[in-house]
Design an enzyme around this catalytic site. Sequence first.
Site, PDB file in Angstrom:
ATOM      1  N   GLY A   1      23.733 -25.752 -44.547  1.00 23.97           N
ATOM      2  CA  GLY A   1      23.029 -26.829 -43.883  1.00 23.97           C
ATOM      3  C   GLY A   1      22.893 -26.539 -42.402  1.00 23.97           C
TER       4      GLY A   1
ATOM      5  CD  GLN B   1      24.507 -27.423 -36.949  1.00 26.47           C
ATOM      6  OE1 GLN B   1      23.894 -27.801 -37.938  1.00 26.47           O
ATOM      7  NE2 GLN B   1      25.568 -26.649 -37.012  1.00 26.47           N
TER       8      GLN B   1
ATOM      9  CB  CYS C   1      30.585 -27.034 -38.658  1.00 31.35           C
ATOM     10  SG  CYS C   1      29.134 -27.426 -37.686  1.00 31.35           S
ATOM     11  CG  LEU C   2      26.458 -22.461 -39.710  1.00 38.08           C
ATOM     12  CD1 LEU C   2      24.940 -22.354 -39.857  1.00 38.08           C
ATOM     13  CD2 LEU C   2      27.128 -21.156 -40.115  1.00 38.08           C
TER      14      LEU C   2
ATOM     15  CG  HIS D   1      28.442 -31.356 -41.893  1.00 35.13           C
ATOM     16  ND1 HIS D   1      29.752 -31.009 -41.676  1.00 35.13           N
ATOM     17  CD2 HIS D   1      27.706 -30.552 -41.084  1.00 35.13           C
ATOM     18  CE1 HIS D   1      29.792 -30.043 -40.770  1.00 35.13           C
ATOM     19  NE2 HIS D   1      28.563 -29.735 -40.402  1.00 35.13           N
ATOM     20  CD  GLU D   2      24.022 -29.850 -41.653  1.00 36.91           C
ATOM     21  OE1 GLU D   2      23.694 -29.804 -40.452  1.00 36.91           O
ATOM     22  OE2 GLU D   2      24.874 -29.085 -42.132  1.00 36.91           O
TER      23      GLU D   2
END
Length: 170
Positions: A46, A51, A93-94, A135-136
């Site tokens: 995602g 981000q 998470c990225l 999350h997103e």
Amino acid sequence: MGVFEVLTYPDKFLKQPTRPVEQVDTTIQNIIDKMAKTMYEAPGIGLAANQVGVGQSIITYDVSSGEERNLQVLINPKIISHEGSILSEAEGCLSVPDFRADVNRAEKVMVKGLDREGNPVSIEAEGMQAIVLQHEIDHLNGKLFIDRISPLKREMYKRRLKKKQKSNLK
């Protein structure tokens, strides 16, 4: 087409809520394509627009397993309702590299938004899809998953990050 650079904590842009997309046009389509490529190359499941430094309300995600890709895009997504509770184990998470934690999430969510073409959509999700959507959408609201964990675990991550940054400077 290249990929976006993924912003990482503590970048202040990650804490800023996004603006709604006013018009789904070629510019938005290009952002979506580049976000998808960035997400797959990261690799992640995602990605929220903020981000990658884009202040608009767009998410891409793909919770499919195996070789078949199933890219999903939501523009201006909002959680309309939620029910139940589930522990998202080892959520990552990225934008928060090298850290995973258990996070309490809703078990089921109803999300409304627009699809890639700008058509209204309503999604009833549960399990992994519900977790990813929450999350997103949190990202779009300027919230990171580490904001949902205990202050002690969050401080441990911050200390580890500072230590790593100091060692990188040497």
